[in-house]
Write a protein that holds these residues in place. Structure first.
Motif, PDB file in Angstrom:
ATOM      1  N   MET A 171      -2.119   8.472  79.726  1.00 38.87           N
ATOM      2  CA  MET A 171      -0.677   8.670  79.610  1.00 38.87           C
ATOM      3  C   MET A 171       0.096   7.394  79.945  1.00 38.87           C
ATOM      4  O   MET A 171       1.314   7.369  79.884  1.00 38.87           O
TER       5      MET A 171
ATOM      6  N   ARG B 179      -8.461  10.433  81.659  1.00 39.78           N
ATOM      7  CA  ARG B 179      -7.470  11.360  81.114  1.00 39.78           C
ATOM      8  C   ARG B 179      -6.079  11.047  81.669  1.00 39.78           C
ATOM      9  O   ARG B 179      -5.087  11.061  80.938  1.00 39.78           O
ATOM     10  N   ALA B 180      -6.026  10.767  82.980  1.00 37.81           N
ATOM     11  CA  ALA B 180      -4.731  10.447  83.592  1.00 37.81           C
ATOM     12  C   ALA B 180      -4.222   9.096  83.094  1.00 37.81           C
ATOM     13  O   ALA B 180      -3.036   8.938  82.801  1.00 37.81           O
TER      14      ALA B 180
ATOM     15  N   ARG C 122       3.081  12.546  71.861  1.00 31.22           N
ATOM     16  CA  ARG C 122       3.197  12.649  70.403  1.00 31.22           C
ATOM     17  C   ARG C 122       2.537  11.457  69.699  1.00 31.22           C
ATOM     18  O   ARG C 122       3.000  11.015  68.651  1.00 31.22           O
TER      19      ARG C 122
ATOM     20  N   LYS D  12      -0.152  15.853  72.742  1.00 30.15           N
ATOM     21  CA  LYS D  12       0.809  16.917  73.033  1.00 30.15           C
ATOM     22  C   LYS D  12       2.073  16.385  73.710  1.00 30.15           C
ATOM     23  O   LYS D  12       3.165  16.893  73.456  1.00 30.15           O
ATOM     24  N   VAL D  13       1.919  15.438  74.609  1.00 33.49           N
ATOM     25  CA  VAL D  13       3.063  15.010  75.405  1.00 33.49           C
ATOM     26  C   VAL D  13       3.687  13.729  74.853  1.00 33.49           C
ATOM     27  O   VAL D  13       4.903  13.641  74.689  1.00 33.49           O
TER      28      VAL D  13
ATOM     29  N   MET E 122      -2.500  12.226  87.895  1.00 32.73           N
ATOM     30  CA  MET E 122      -3.047  12.919  89.061  1.00 32.73           C
ATOM     31  C   MET E 122      -4.532  13.188  88.867  1.00 32.73           C
ATOM     32  O   MET E 122      -4.957  13.648  87.815  1.00 32.73           O
TER      33      MET E 122
ATOM     34  N   ARG F  49       6.390  13.943  84.910  1.00 33.19           N
ATOM     35  CA  ARG F  49       4.996  14.202  85.289  1.00 33.19           C
ATOM     36  C   ARG F  49       4.031  13.345  84.471  1.00 33.19           C
ATOM     37  O   ARG F  49       2.988  12.944  84.962  1.00 33.19           O
ATOM     38  N   SER F  50       4.407  13.099  83.216  1.00 30.03           N
ATOM     39  CA  SER F  50       3.502  12.310  82.388  1.00 30.03           C
ATOM     40  C   SER F  50       3.465  10.853  82.860  1.00 30.03           C
ATOM     41  O   SER F  50       2.550  10.124  82.519  1.00 30.03           O
TER      42      SER F  50
ATOM     43  N   LEU G 266      -5.820  14.808  74.521  1.00 31.72           N
ATOM     44  CA  LEU G 266      -4.871  15.930  74.475  1.00 31.72           C
ATOM     45  C   LEU G 266      -3.468  15.582  74.973  1.00 31.72           C
ATOM     46  O   LEU G 266      -2.470  15.880  74.312  1.00 31.72           O
ATOM     47  N   GLY G 267      -3.393  14.968  76.140  1.00 33.01           N
ATOM     48  CA  GLY G 267      -2.088  14.623  76.709  1.00 33.01           C
ATOM     49  C   GLY G 267      -1.327  13.660  75.816  1.00 33.01           C
ATOM     50  O   GLY G 267      -0.116  13.794  75.613  1.00 33.01           O
TER      51      GLY G 267
END
Ligand SMILES: Nc1ncnc2c1ncn2[C@@H]1O[C@H](COP(=O)(O)OP(=O)(O)O)[C@@H](O)[C@H]1O
Ligand SMILES: [Mg+2]
Lengths: 224, 261
Positions: free
Chosen positions: B172, B168-169, B126, B123-124, B100, B95-96, B119-120
């Motif tokens: 990642m 934000r998307a 690292r 958290k995702v 989306m 998903r990362s 945030l992503g």
């Protein structure tokens, strides 16, 4: 009219101090336990969801006195688990915190669930789309917003908890209600004064809670 | 830019190299409603695919199956050659890689704009906080909302919020970006600022699936238009071909409705 207080026979402040501690420890305990219960109830694991739902429904609908006396009977008197309490009063205090936590946690859980319902589904969805795990979505996105929305109902839970500490008298915790009972027996002539005194004491404990949390609810509200 | 031109003739390129997202024989039901019916769709690396069709035809559901926000009943979906994993760590990783963008922005309401974009990564991915912030600020600059970094989403206009959502998307580093009607909730004067950001992304070679009714965007940025109705892909063509000469009656009917109002 207050002369019976001067005798030094009654430690009024001490009793309310125990009540305040009882409320504080139980509040912290039930916030933690209530959050865990909430996580269980929204978890994708059916077993956890089932346990959470069953626990909340059973404990919430059991009278607090029964929960606390059950703690005392089952843990202390039957299994001799004193939670490290040195004497009868100490054990009573710890068991009362346990019972109050077990009971109040269910109300915290319900308040938090109502908070979760104010968080739009899109928030969790966006977090999932970024690749966050269930735990991350819950702890970083959903619960922080749910807590902010739940401050007002949580304040009510904490106030109810403060007053519920009186039930701990049933298992000998030396808090305000136990002292009140004693004073009513000994000072029958000053009945009204005794009642007023204890009512006032509880208002002193609960009013700031309500005011502070009411202020916090406004400050923390999530704008959408 | 080379990626874009490579994608235009992806039909000739070797499959494994060019195809990024492949849906084959995908079926999905919502109860009795057969919302996706035998969907076969291949999206090449760097390709921009616009999905259009009447409301309720399954466009959003199609988008959401690609990063498994919706599960499918039948068929397979692969991304970069790997089939979609079931729920768990693997799925989160996948998903990362798929960005989306939602119609309703869905920015995290309790976080600042900057935190939303960091945030992503933290958290995702690292990523270290400092590096995440640097990247977030650069992306906010790129979508033109750097000045709003410390504000909360509710303090921004819809157009600004949607551009933050795109940043934000992008934070990642996704392989493909899905846009589900990104401008439908916007006031008319804000639509262009969002479309411009998307157009820029398309020019830079991002692989994009865009559900939109913005014909201007489809004409100028899309490599291909996919027309859906009643859970099926009815036809696919280049934008010029599709808008000037739709083959199916459903498409003709649909176009006459949206072009004449
Ligand atoms: N979670 C859901 N549960 C039940 N039905 C749904 C759900 N999501 C969408 N639908 C239905 O599926 C159909 C397709 O929806 P959608 O993919 O949103 O279409 P579109 O984006 O093309 O307007 C609609 O009829 C819608 O009502
Ligand atoms: Mg839709």
């Amino acid at each position: 009219m207050f002369d019976f207080l001067d005798s030094g026979q009654y430690d009024l402040l001490g009793a309310f101090w125990v009540t305040a501690q009882l409320a504080l420890y139980s509040a912290i305990g039930s916030l933690v336990w209530g959050t865990v219960l909430t996580a269980m109830r929204v978890s994708p694991v059916p077993l956890m969801r089932g346990f959470g739902t069953a626990y909340v429904n059973v404990v919430r609908n059991t009278p607090l006195t029964v929960v606390i006396v059950a703690c005392s009977f089952v843990l202390d008197q039957t299994l001799a688990i004193t939670l490290g309490g040195e004497d009868f009063k100490e054990t009573g205090f710890r068991l009362a915190v346990l019972g109050l936590t077990a009971y109040t946690g269910t109300f915290v859980c319900e308040a938090l669930r109502s908070g979760i319902n104010t968080v739009p589904a899109g928030q969790a969805e966006a977090a999932r789309a970024l690749g966050m795990s269930f735990t991350q979505v819950l702890t970083a996105i959903v619960l922080p917003q749910a807590f902010r929305a739940a401050v007002t109902p949580l304040a009510n839970v904490i106030i109810a908890l403060t007053k519920n500490t009186t039930v701990a008298a049933a298992i000998g915790a030396a808090e305000a209600a136990l002292l009140m009972r004693e004073m009513i027996e000994n000072e029958a002539q000053a009945l009204f004064t005794v009642f007023a005194l204890f009512a006032f004491g509880f208002i002193v404990l609960t009013l700031p809670t309500g005011l502070i949390l009411g202020w916090a609810a406004k400050r923390l509200a999530v704008k959408r | 830019m080379s990626e874009v031109s490579a994608s235009k003739d992806h039909e000739d390129a070797p499959r494994s190299q060019a195809d990024l997202v492949v849906l084959s024989g995908v079926n999905k039901h919502f109860g009795a409603l057969h919302v996706l019916q035998d969907i076969d769709l291949t999206i090449g690396r760097g390709e921009v695919v616009v999905v259009i069709g009447p409301s309720g035809s399954g466009k959003s559901t199609l988008c959401r199956t690609i990063n498994r926000l919706e599960t499918i009943d039948e068929g397979t979906i692969t991304i970069d050659g790997k089939p979609l994993p079931a729920e768990g760590r693997e799925l989160a990783r996948l998903r990362s890689d798929v960005g989306m963008v939602f119609q309703s922005f869905n920015l995290f309401a309790h976080k600042t704009v900057l935190e939303n974009v960091m945030l992503g990564q933290i958290k995702v991915r690292r990523t270290e906080k400092k590096a995440a912030e640097t990247k977030a600020r650069a992306l906010l600059e790129r979508v033109g909302v750097a000045a709003q970094a410390e504000k909360y989403p509710a303090q921004l206009s819809g157009g600004q919020q949607q551009r933050v959502a795109i940043a934000r998307a992008l934070a990642m580093g996704p392989k493909v970006m899905l846009f589900d009607e990104p401008t439908s909730a916007l006031d008319p004067e804000m639509i262009n600022e969002v479309l411009e950001v998307m157009q820029q992304l398309a020019r830079e070679g991002m692989t994009m699936v865009v559900v939109t009714h913005e014909m201007g965007f489809a004409r100028s940025a899309a490599d291909r238009v996919v027309f859906m109705a009643d859970g099926r892909i009815i036809e696919q063509a280049t934008p010029e071909e599709f808008f000037s000469n739709p083959r199916s009656d459903r498409a003709k009917d649909f176009l006459s409705k949206i072009l004449h109002h």
